[in-house]
Enzyme design. Sequence first.
Site, mmCIF file in Angstrom:
data_model
loop_
_atom_site.group_PDB
_atom_site.id
_atom_site.type_symbol
_atom_site.label_atom_id
_atom_site.label_comp_id
_atom_site.label_asym_id
_atom_site.label_seq_id
_atom_site.Cartn_x
_atom_site.Cartn_y
_atom_site.Cartn_z
ATOM 1 N N HIS A 94 13.660 40.554 -17.926
ATOM 2 C CA HIS A 94 12.886 41.644 -18.504
ATOM 3 C C HIS A 94 13.748 42.432 -19.495
ATOM 4 C CE1 HIS A 94 9.382 44.334 -18.350
ATOM 5 N NE2 HIS A 94 10.233 45.340 -18.471
ATOM 6 N N MET A 132 13.178 50.132 -26.427
ATOM 7 C CA MET A 132 12.784 51.540 -26.566
ATOM 8 C C MET A 132 13.300 52.087 -27.889
ATOM 9 S SD MET A 132 13.678 52.952 -22.745
ATOM 10 C CE MET A 132 13.528 51.918 -21.299
ATOM 11 N N MET A 141 8.378 49.498 -25.586
ATOM 12 C CA MET A 141 8.043 50.912 -25.427
ATOM 13 C C MET A 141 8.378 51.593 -26.746
ATOM 14 S SD MET A 141 9.429 51.430 -21.527
ATOM 15 C CE MET A 141 10.524 50.007 -21.562
ATOM 16 N N ASP A 155 6.312 47.805 -12.878
ATOM 17 C CA ASP A 155 7.629 48.102 -13.432
ATOM 18 C C ASP A 155 7.959 49.565 -13.163
ATOM 19 O OD1 ASP A 155 9.919 48.480 -14.925
ATOM 20 O OD2 ASP A 155 9.021 47.960 -16.852
ATOM 21 N N HIS A 192 9.296 44.001 -23.118
ATOM 22 C CA HIS A 192 8.417 45.152 -22.881
ATOM 23 C C HIS A 192 8.703 46.177 -23.973
ATOM 24 C CE1 HIS A 192 7.421 48.727 -19.968
ATOM 25 N NE2 HIS A 192 6.588 48.660 -20.991
ATOM 26 N N MET A 194 2.641 50.598 -15.071
ATOM 27 C CA MET A 194 3.899 51.319 -14.900
ATOM 28 C C MET A 194 3.852 52.152 -13.620
ATOM 29 S SD MET A 194 5.953 50.488 -17.343
ATOM 30 C CE MET A 194 7.205 51.733 -16.979
ATOM 31 N N ASP A 253 13.776 45.658 -21.932
ATOM 32 C CA ASP A 253 13.129 46.916 -22.285
ATOM 33 C C ASP A 253 13.545 47.344 -23.689
ATOM 34 O OD1 ASP A 253 11.664 47.728 -19.834
ATOM 35 O OD2 ASP A 253 13.658 47.620 -18.954
ATOM 36 N N SER A 273 15.463 43.491 -14.752
ATOM 37 C CA SER A 273 15.542 44.249 -16.000
ATOM 38 C C SER A 273 16.986 44.451 -16.418
ATOM 39 C CB SER A 273 14.861 45.612 -15.833
ATOM 40 O OG SER A 273 15.121 46.427 -16.964
#
Length: 222
Positions: free
Chosen positions: A32, A36, A67, A174, A65, A136, A34, A8
């Site tokens: 990965h 957000m 979020m 994760d 991913h 998660m 993230d 990540s």
Amino acid sequence: MAIQISPSILSADFARLADEVEAVAGAADWLHVDVMDNHFVPNLTLGLPVVESLLKVAPLPLDCHLMIEDPDRWAPAYAEVGAQSVTIHAEAAKAPVRTLRAIRAAGARAGLALNPATPVDGYADLLGEIDMLLVMTVEPGFGGQKFLDLVLPKIRRARELIRNADASVWLQVDGGVSAETIERCAEAGADVFVAGSAVYGEKDPAAAVEHLRALAERATAR
């Protein structure tokens, strides 16, 4: 069950992002990312423009991913620009089937993520619509959190549901994945592992990836 490691970049040095990506290129399977929005989770990271920039230089496929709120609106765009895997949260999606199909139609693998408190059984009927299920193992939003052992039974249940459905679905974990926790996750049935500080917090990120892979493979061989 082939073990895959997805470092990540949330734990990487953003000032040296291209170098950080290159540091794991020869060892990792995915990168990965993230995403957000400071609404669905209490943190703000990066978005589509940075993903587009990463796609130009990253030698690894991107595992995005999301979020974020309203993934139904935004998720297909990540697939359209070239992300090879796009995961949305069940808790945020209002039309998950439509969105997952749109991700696939754009050429990416479609993933569905579940927060620690979200039961997996309620989403068993969607296994045919996804390529990856993400369980998660921390509350989403920040890297460096402690692994939640209470999620291990859900990982086992997720693997059971995938097996019973005869579905070709990867099971990703994760959050808090490290040399101390990855074997428990692998034994429970996970086969794709997101690791942030356990990779980028080490002097040799590539060696850290290989060590994590070896531990997970040892656990599944028992």
